[in-house]
Scaffold this active site. Sequence first.
Site, PDB file in Angstrom:
ATOM      1  N   HIS A 164       0.817  -1.207   0.000  1.00  0.00           N
ATOM      2  CA  HIS A 164       0.000   0.000   0.000  1.00  0.00           C
ATOM      3  C   HIS A 164       0.854   1.261   0.000  1.00  0.00           C
ATOM      4  O   HIS A 164       0.498   2.258  -0.632  1.00  0.00           O
ATOM      5  CB  HIS A 164      -0.917   0.013   1.223  1.00  0.00           C
ATOM      6  CG  HIS A 164      -1.854   1.175   1.264  1.00  0.00           C
ATOM      7  ND1 HIS A 164      -3.017   1.219   0.536  1.00  0.00           N
ATOM      8  CD2 HIS A 164      -1.795   2.354   1.933  1.00  0.00           C
ATOM      9  CE1 HIS A 164      -3.636   2.365   0.759  1.00  0.00           C
ATOM     10  NE2 HIS A 164      -2.910   3.075   1.599  1.00  0.00           N
ATOM     11  N   GLU A 194      -8.031   8.419  -3.706  1.00  0.00           N
ATOM     12  CA  GLU A 194      -7.354   7.304  -3.050  1.00  0.00           C
ATOM     13  C   GLU A 194      -8.375   6.272  -2.595  1.00  0.00           C
ATOM     14  O   GLU A 194      -9.582   6.547  -2.537  1.00  0.00           O
ATOM     15  CB  GLU A 194      -6.528   7.778  -1.847  1.00  0.00           C
ATOM     16  CG  GLU A 194      -5.236   8.470  -2.223  1.00  0.00           C
ATOM     17  CD  GLU A 194      -4.279   8.584  -1.051  1.00  0.00           C
ATOM     18  OE1 GLU A 194      -4.750   8.494   0.104  1.00  0.00           O
ATOM     19  OE2 GLU A 194      -3.076   8.761  -1.284  1.00  0.00           O
ATOM     20  N   SER A 195      -7.862   5.106  -2.237  1.00  0.00           N
ATOM     21  CA  SER A 195      -8.736   4.008  -1.815  1.00  0.00           C
ATOM     22  C   SER A 195      -8.704   3.825  -0.308  1.00  0.00           C
ATOM     23  O   SER A 195      -7.709   4.108   0.349  1.00  0.00           O
ATOM     24  CB  SER A 195      -8.288   2.706  -2.486  1.00  0.00           C
ATOM     25  OG  SER A 195      -6.980   2.358  -2.043  1.00  0.00           O
ATOM     26  N   HIS A 196      -9.818   3.347   0.228  1.00  0.00           N
ATOM     27  CA  HIS A 196      -9.897   2.868   1.606  1.00  0.00           C
ATOM     28  C   HIS A 196     -10.772   1.625   1.608  1.00  0.00           C
ATOM     29  O   HIS A 196     -11.701   1.479   2.402  1.00  0.00           O
ATOM     30  CB  HIS A 196     -10.457   3.953   2.539  1.00  0.00           C
ATOM     31  CG  HIS A 196      -9.593   4.193   3.742  1.00  0.00           C
ATOM     32  ND1 HIS A 196     -10.069   4.241   5.019  1.00  0.00           N
ATOM     33  CD2 HIS A 196      -8.250   4.372   3.860  1.00  0.00           C
ATOM     34  CE1 HIS A 196      -9.075   4.462   5.866  1.00  0.00           C
ATOM     35  NE2 HIS A 196      -7.963   4.552   5.183  1.00  0.00           N
ATOM     36  N   ASN A 247      -6.077   9.012 -10.677  1.00  0.00           N
ATOM     37  CA  ASN A 247      -6.654   7.676 -10.843  1.00  0.00           C
ATOM     38  C   ASN A 247      -6.528   6.864  -9.569  1.00  0.00           C
ATOM     39  O   ASN A 247      -5.649   7.100  -8.747  1.00  0.00           O
ATOM     40  CB  ASN A 247      -5.994   6.930 -12.009  1.00  0.00           C
ATOM     41  CG  ASN A 247      -4.499   6.743 -11.829  1.00  0.00           C
ATOM     42  OD1 ASN A 247      -4.051   6.077 -10.907  1.00  0.00           O
ATOM     43  ND2 ASN A 247      -3.706   7.340 -12.714  1.00  0.00           N
ATOM     44  N   GLY A 253      -2.241   9.645  -7.888  1.00  0.00           N
ATOM     45  CA  GLY A 253      -3.342   8.722  -7.661  1.00  0.00           C
ATOM     46  C   GLY A 253      -2.976   7.669  -6.651  1.00  0.00           C
ATOM     47  O   GLY A 253      -2.186   7.910  -5.726  1.00  0.00           O
ATOM     48  N   HIS A 284     -10.184  -1.960   1.936  1.00  0.00           N
ATOM     49  CA  HIS A 284     -10.157  -3.030   2.936  1.00  0.00           C
ATOM     50  C   HIS A 284     -10.662  -2.582   4.306  1.00  0.00           C
ATOM     51  O   HIS A 284     -11.471  -3.280   4.931  1.00  0.00           O
ATOM     52  CB  HIS A 284      -8.740  -3.604   3.031  1.00  0.00           C
ATOM     53  CG  HIS A 284      -8.289  -4.314   1.795  1.00  0.00           C
ATOM     54  ND1 HIS A 284      -7.978  -3.634   0.641  1.00  0.00           N
ATOM     55  CD2 HIS A 284      -8.092  -5.629   1.534  1.00  0.00           C
ATOM     56  CE1 HIS A 284      -7.611  -4.514  -0.293  1.00  0.00           C
ATOM     57  NE2 HIS A 284      -7.672  -5.726   0.224  1.00  0.00           N
ATOM     58  N   SER A 290      -3.522   6.638  13.674  1.00  0.00           N
ATOM     59  CA  SER A 290      -4.537   7.512  14.265  1.00  0.00           C
ATOM     60  C   SER A 290      -4.739   8.730  13.376  1.00  0.00           C
ATOM     61  O   SER A 290      -3.790   9.279  12.801  1.00  0.00           O
ATOM     62  CB  SER A 290      -4.099   7.966  15.663  1.00  0.00           C
ATOM     63  OG  SER A 290      -4.085   6.878  16.561  1.00  0.00           O
ATOM     64  N   LYS A 303      -7.013  14.728  -5.906  1.00  0.00           N
ATOM     65  CA  LYS A 303      -6.472  13.373  -5.852  1.00  0.00           C
ATOM     66  C   LYS A 303      -7.560  12.417  -5.398  1.00  0.00           C
ATOM     67  O   LYS A 303      -8.458  12.799  -4.641  1.00  0.00           O
ATOM     68  CB  LYS A 303      -5.285  13.308  -4.878  1.00  0.00           C
ATOM     69  CG  LYS A 303      -4.529  11.979  -4.884  1.00  0.00           C
ATOM     70  CD  LYS A 303      -3.385  12.021  -3.876  1.00  0.00           C
ATOM     71  CE  LYS A 303      -2.595  10.737  -3.871  1.00  0.00           C
ATOM     72  NZ  LYS A 303      -1.516  10.759  -2.843  1.00  0.00           N
TER      73      LYS A 303
END
Length: 767
Positions: free
Chosen positions: A68, A115-117, A528, A565, A119, A341, A113
Amino acid sequence: MTTDAGTASERVSTTIDTVKRAVDTPGLAQPWAELGLKRDEYDRIREILGRRPTGAELAMYSVMWSEHCSYKSSKVHLRQFGEKAPPSDALLVGIGENAGVVDVGQGYAVTFKVESHNHPSYVEPYQGAATGVGGIVRDILAMGARPVAVMDPLRFGAADHPDTRRVLPGVVAGVGGYGNCLGLPNIGGEVVFDPCYQGNPLVNALCVGVMRHEDIHLAKASGVGNKVILYGARTGGDGIGGVSVLASETFADPSAAGTRPAKRPAVQVGDPFQEKLLIECTLEVFREKLVVGIQDLGGAGLSCATSELASAGSGGMRVELDSVPLRDATLSPEEILMSESQERMCAVVEPDKVERFLEICEKWDVLATVIGEVTDGDRLEIHWRGEQIVDVPPRTVAHEGPVYQRPYARPVWQDALQADDPAKLSRPGTPEELREAVLSLVASPNQASKSWITSQYDRYVLGNTVLAQPEDSGMIRVDEETNLGVALATDGNGRYAKLDPYTGAQLALAEAYRNVAASGATPLAVTNCLNFGSPEDPAAMWQFAEACRGLADACLALGTPVTGGNVSFYNQTGEVAIHPTPVVGVLGVIDDVTRRTPMGFTGEGDLLFLLGDTREELGGSAWSEVAHGHLGGLPPAVDLDRERLLAEVLVAGSRDGMLDAAHDLSDGGLVQALVESCLRGGLGARIVLPEGTDPFVALFSESTGRAVVAVPRSEELRFTDMCRARGLPATRIGVVDGDSLDVQGQFSIGLGELREASESTIPALLG
C-alpha cells in the site's frame, strides 16, 4: 486518562530494542514475516543497515515497504504516466507529492487526488469510509489548499446480497457523516453493484482544493535546526498496522474463515470535528508563512511522515518519540510509529516561528508538540527514553523500497470470454418488448436513481456548488467575482475492463473526459485509483499492466497528464478477484460557471441532437447484464480523436450559449441518457429514430464518443454549422416536449412511470 504504570513500564523498559543492542545481538530472531516482509526484504534491510534492525526500525520498514505504501509491485508500470506524459502548461505539481496541482487561471491553482480505503471499509464500514474521506482531505490540505469539495466512487456486491446491506449503509453514513461535519459538499461519484465486489467493496475518495499559486507547499524537511512539530489529535492504538498492512494482503475465503476477514488490524477512528479545527489551524499557519515543509499522517503514520519529510529534505532528522502525545501510555515505540490515528499532521518550522505556530494551534484548540529537529546529517534518528532506537537513511525507508517485476500473463480464459459475443443473446423484437426492456434497465440497481444515497450527503454547503450528482460532473465556483470554476468527474467500468483491461482503462478516461466536457468545462488533468486483485496472481498483474498501458496511451492522446493517484491491490477473497477496476478522475476548467450546461431537459421545444456514431456494440453493456446476466464479447471501441472533437463541440456550445442541456452516452446507451435527462429536467421527449436503423441497437448500444444535446430552435443553424465545420456527426432525433418519453413507432412511457421505476429500486433493496 488513567493508565496502569506498571504495565506500561513492563511493556517498554524491559523490551526496548536499541541500536546498540541490535549491533550486539545480530542473531536475535525477529518477527519480520508476521509484519508482512519477505525473507529477501528482511535481508535487504540488514544489508542497508549493516546490522539487524531494531524493533522500531523493523516496524518502520514493514509498513513503509508494504504494498500500500511502497507501490513495489506497481512502480514499474506506473512509470509510464511520467514517460508518456503529454506536455502541459497547466501542470504545476505532478506525480510524487501528496497531490497534483493544476493552474486554472487568474492566479488560482487547484489540487485534487483520489485514493482508496477499500479493505478498512469492509472490516468497519463507517470508520473505514469516514477516515478515507479524512485522509484524502488532509492530502489536499498539505499542499497548501483549502479543501472545497469531495467525491466518492463506490462499488459493492450484489444489491440484494445480505452483506451489501451490512456494508453499504455504514459506508454511506461514514462518507456523509465525515464530509458533512467538515462542511464540504459531496458533488459526485458513482455507486456500482456487482457480485465480484462481494467481500471486496471499493471505497475510493476524492478531494479537490483551491489555492493561489504562491501558496503551494511541499513535503520536505529543510533547514538545519528547524523544528519538527506534530500537531492534531493524540496518537492512539487505533489503526496500528491499519491500511498499510490491511490493504497489502488478500482476505481469507469466507467459506473457510467466516464472513469477516481473518486479518483485522485496528481500523482508524475518525473525528471530523477535530479535522475541521486542524484544517482551519493549518490554513492560518500557511497564511502567516510559518511552515517550511508539511506532511499529513495517513497510511504508516509517523513512520511515513518522518521518513518522507527527511527523505525529501536537504538534511537529516532527529525525533524524540517520548514527546509524542499519546491517548494510551502503554503504547510501545513500534506501535507509536505504526499507528495510523487520524487528524494528525507534521510540520517543519523555523525556530523563531515556533512560538507563533504554537499560539495559532492553541487558538484553534489543536494540540501541538515539538518532537524533533532537522539535522545536518543524512540519517533519520529516533530516540526513546534516552536511547536511540532508529538510525536509518530515510530514503531507504520512504523512497527506495523493493521494486518487483511481477510475472504477468494473459489469462487462459480471456479468449473464451471475448468470444462469448452478446450478439447471440435474444433481443426485444416488438415495441412492447422494447418498452419492457427500457423499464427493466431503468429499474436495475446500477441504472436506477441513487438519490437515496446521495441525499445523505450535503451537496451545496459553502454555497459554491454549481453542479452536483446526478449531473455528468460536479462543478465548483472558484472565484465569486469572475465566476471561474472547475468541474470533476470520476468513472470506471469493471465489466469493460474484465473484457479488455487496456481498452477498459481508456473507456474510463474517455467517459470522465466526456462528462467534464458535457458540462462545459475543458478537461485539463487526471487522477486515478487503480483497484485490482493480487499482484502475486499473474492474471491480475496482466490486467494491471494492460490498464496502465492503456491509460497512459490515452492520456497522451487526449493531452491530459496524470497528476497522481493510488493503487489498491489484493482486492481478492481467496482465489476470487474483483473485476479490474481502474477509476479515473478528470478535472476541467470553465471560465464562467454561469455558462455551464446541465443535463436536464428544461426548454420545451428544444431540438434534440445525437452527436457521434452509433454501432452495434453491446459487449459488457448494461442491457446484456440486466436482461441476461451476461458478460462477454468485446467492449465498445475507443476513438480518442473523436472524444477530443466531441469535447471541443460541447465546450464551444456551452460557452457560446448554443446548448440548453447535454448528457453523455455511456452505460445503458441512448435510451438511458434520454430517461435521465427527462427525469432531471421534468420534461418529456418525442424521439424519431433515424430511418433504417435497428431500434434496439439505436437505443441500447453503448458506442462511445457520443452525447445527446438540447438546442434552442434559435441556435439550430449555428450549432449544426459548427458541427459540420468540425466534422462531427450531428443527427436530429427529436424534440423536448410533453410528459413522456415517446419513441415514435415503438413505445411511449410516461415520466411518472419512469420515475417510479428509477427511484423505487434502491430504497426497496436498502432502505
